[in-house]
Design a protein around this motif. Structure first.
Motif, PDB file in Angstrom:
ATOM      1  N   VAL A 319       0.837  -1.196   0.000  1.00  0.00           N
ATOM      2  CA  VAL A 319       0.000   0.000   0.000  1.00  0.00           C
ATOM      3  C   VAL A 319       0.876   1.252   0.000  1.00  0.00           C
ATOM      4  CG1 VAL A 319      -1.755   1.309   1.233  1.00  0.00           C
ATOM      5  CG2 VAL A 319      -1.885  -1.178   1.181  1.00  0.00           C
ATOM      6  N   LEU A 320       1.878   1.261   0.866  1.00  0.00           N
ATOM      7  CA  LEU A 320       2.717   2.453   0.986  1.00  0.00           C
ATOM      8  C   LEU A 320       3.520   2.708  -0.279  1.00  0.00           C
ATOM      9  CD1 LEU A 320       3.863   2.062   4.687  1.00  0.00           C
ATOM     10  CD2 LEU A 320       2.136   3.594   3.756  1.00  0.00           C
ATOM     11  N   ALA A 321       3.819   1.651  -1.017  1.00  0.00           N
ATOM     12  CA  ALA A 321       4.534   1.837  -2.285  1.00  0.00           C
ATOM     13  C   ALA A 321       3.684   2.599  -3.297  1.00  0.00           C
ATOM     14  CB  ALA A 321       4.943   0.479  -2.860  1.00  0.00           C
ATOM     15  N   GLU A 322       2.356   2.622  -3.080  1.00  0.00           N
ATOM     16  CA  GLU A 322       1.451   3.327  -3.983  1.00  0.00           C
ATOM     17  C   GLU A 322       1.319   4.822  -3.652  1.00  0.00           C
ATOM     18  OE1 GLU A 322       0.241   2.179  -6.626  1.00  0.00           O
ATOM     19  OE2 GLU A 322      -0.663   0.188  -6.458  1.00  0.00           O
ATOM     20  N   VAL A 323       1.875   5.265  -2.524  1.00  0.00           N
ATOM     21  CA  VAL A 323       1.689   6.653  -2.113  1.00  0.00           C
ATOM     22  C   VAL A 323       2.116   7.645  -3.197  1.00  0.00           C
ATOM     23  CG1 VAL A 323       2.471   8.442  -0.504  1.00  0.00           C
ATOM     24  CG2 VAL A 323       1.673   6.242   0.366  1.00  0.00           C
TER      25      VAL A 323
END
Length: 616
Positions: A319-323
């Motif tokens: 998820v955080l890689a999508e920020v």
């Protein structure tokens, strides 16, 4: 789904094709399948196409009539295009394609701007009428599709995205008053945008631009229509028939089609009605943290309906890689971090289909938010004298509780139900008071007063919930939720369709008595009753967790370094926020002394937006 762009120089000078193409091609993800351009003295029109119906080159835009006096660029879908086509054929029109775009073009030739009243769909439209020397823009009823424009009597520029307009080389600058709007509401309210001199078309409106006068603006559909509001009891069969018709009309496509399924009432009902018409796959995102994961429930719903479920459980790291991608996807800042799972489920669906049906719109039309029940409760509690309510809140406040409970207690001190609602809901409830001392004083603090004034002006004395729902229909729905779904789905070239925003369903919701929408102990009353015709009670009456990631925890971990960079952000350098005040918020949050996740995400999104577009 597509991306449109246009420019009109009223002095008749020829637009440069390269400039028009550059603006158009900022929207490749909105239309990866084809591209077109039309240039003539004074006018440049351009289009990026995501092919959905009639995949042949005949559907390429800009599209012209036989005389080449009327030119169309169109983004969206018209779901009643087959009926309109039949009507136009009886009037003598001969069609060259199977597209809904050509129906809009010929409908304009036949009915003029009255064609927009006849369209049931989602759309952003630009029409160049050479005969009249007019450019016409129109946006759909609910605001599913965006449409921006800049007009100054010398030229008109319009596009599906704010970025397409920013690509037109002019000295664009940030609208600081709109920044204040954003930091108060979590979005910039139409018709303003975050860029000075650029506006959004309001949902349900059209505008006619000419060389002769100021733009003529009209309304083709009113989401807030007092003439339709009433207490008309409808049978559950009639509700089912209206909703089913809307759902089935949105299943027409020449490409693979699926549906989002969270397991909540809205998406479950839409999927149940789809299952009666055709087989589709449903797409669900889950979190690896069970406190935030509903994917198991969504799978149970799909299994009961006989639909194939495609589920992906994503980790915190994924998820955080999508920020960065999420922040890039928004051409205008928007403060809702549930865009992260929305992008993830859009990417999952796009791996197999080109169109996904959603349940968007039900919360605003049928009363789905918890704070609607809270408003109903406070309306009764407000009869208690204000001094006694303040004393109770003060006594309770001396007990250590969560930030959320503390904010709820503070709201019980409100003077009336309008003030209570103004300090509740998306973004406002989470940041109430938090931005004071951080955002420049002249930019902050207006939002609650604006909302309360709207509420007092709209609310019949007996029904304060209706006024709150009206605010959300006019503001939160188009500017937050529909914006989020459009930008996240278009980032991966996925078309989304929302049958609960059909004109017929909107009219239905307007006519229903409030007891069929919101009660203190239940919301979306009539939709829950309808869903129980398709699902057992245990799959319907369960707490909804929401499609929201644990951002507060992530901001104390993986995202903490990004927060630290905000101390020297572009916003602070411009004096829009206090570096010291922002630094204090970051420290309090990272140390676990307070939850400022919503406000900090909004600042991060705004700072990234300004920096990436050279507006810092």
């Amino acid at each position: 789904m597509c991306g449109i762009f246009g420019v009109w120089f009223l002095d008749g000078r020829l637009p440069r094709a390269g400039d028009v193409e550059r603006a158009r091609d900022t929207m490749v993800s909105r239309g990866p399948d084809d591209a077109g351009i039309h240039i003539e003295p004074g006018v440049g029109l351009a289009h990026r196409r995501l092919s959905i119906i009639d995949l042949t080159p005949a559907g390429r835009m800009p599209m012209a009539d036989e005389e080449e006096t009327t030119f169309l660029v169109f983004n969206g879908e018209v779901y009643n295009f087959a009926e309109l086509r039949s009507e136009l054929e009886t009037l003598g029109h001969r069609f060259r394609t199977r597209t809904d775009s050509e129906v809009v073009l010929r409908g304009y030739r036949e009915w003029g701007v009255e064609v927009f009243n006849r369209l049931d769909g989602m759309f952003a439209i630009g029409i160049w009428d050479r005969r009249r020397q007019e450019m016409i823009l129109a946006r759909d009823a609910a605001g599913e599709k965006p449409l921006f424009y800049a007009w100054d009597r010398r030229r008109l520029i319009f596009g599906s995205t704010l970025d397409s307009i920013l690509a037109w080389k002019e000295p664009w600058s940030v609208d600081e008053e709109a920044v204040g709007d954003y930091l108060g509401f979590g979005f910039v309210r139409a018709p303003r945008t975050a860029v000075s001199g650029v506006r959004k078309m309001l949902p349900g409106t059209y505008a006619v631009f000419s060389t002769r006068a100021e733009p003529r603006v009209g309304t083709h559909f009113a989401m807030l229509d007092p003439a339709r509001a009433g207490e008309q009891a409808l049978s559950l069969d009639e509700v089912e028939d209206r909703v089913r018709t809307a759902v089935h009309s949105r299943l027409v496509a020449d490409v693979p089609l699926g549906a989002f399924l969270s397991g909540g009432v809205d998406s479950s009902l839409v999927c149940a009605l789809i299952a009666k018409a055709r087989e589709v796959r449903t797409y669900t995102i889950g979190f690896d943290d069970p406190r935030y994961d509903e994917s198991r429930h969504a799978r149970a719903v799909a299994e009961h309906l006989g639909l194939e479920s495609v589920t992906r459980v994503i980790s915190e790291a994924e998820v955080l890689a999508e920020v960065p991608e999420v922040l890039r996807a928004f051409d205008e800042p928007m403060a809702d971090y549930s865009a992260l799972p929305t992008l993830a489920v859009s990417r999952l669906a796009r791996s197999e289909v080109t169109v996904a049906v959603t349940g968007d719109g039900a919360d605003e039309l049928f009363g789905g938010y918890r704070y609607y029940s809270a408003v109903r409760g406070f309306a009764a509690y407000a009869r208690v004298p204000a001094p006694l309510r303040r004393a109770v809140a003060a006594a309770a406040g001396r007990v250590a509780m969560s930030d959320r409970v503390d904010r709820a207690l503070q709201r019980t001190r409100c003077a009336d139900v309008a003030e209570f609602f103004a300090n509740s809901g998306f973004f406002r409830g989470a940041v109430a008071g938090g931005s004071l001392g951080v955002v420049r004083p002249d930019l902050v603090g207006r939002a609650p007063g604006i909302v309360a004034s709207f509420h007092r002006g709209s609310s019949p004395p007996a029904d304060p919930v209706a006024a709150g729902m009206a605010w959300d229909v006019a503001n939160t729905l188009p500017e937050a939720w529909l914006c989020k779904v459009d930008r996240c789905s278009m980032a991966v070239s996925l078309e989304t369709r929302a049958p609960l925003l059909s004109k017929d369903v909107i009219h239905l919701a307007q006519r229903l008595p409030m007891r069929d929408k919101v009660r203190i102990d239940q919301r979306k009353v009539v939709l829950r009753r309808l869903l129980k015709r398709y699902l057992p009670e245990e799959l319907v009456d369960r707490p909804k967790q929401g499609f929201t990631p644990p951002m507060a925890r992530w901001m104390r971990g993986e995202l903490a370094p990004r927060l630290e960079k905000l101390r020297s952000s572009a916003l602070a350098e411009r004096g829009l926020v206090s570096a010291a005040g922002l630094g204090s918020l970051v420290t309090e949050h990272v140390d676990g002394r307070a939850d400022h996740a919503q406000l900090l995400w909004s600042v991060l999104a705004l700072d990234t937006w300004m920096t990436d577009r050279g507006l810092a």
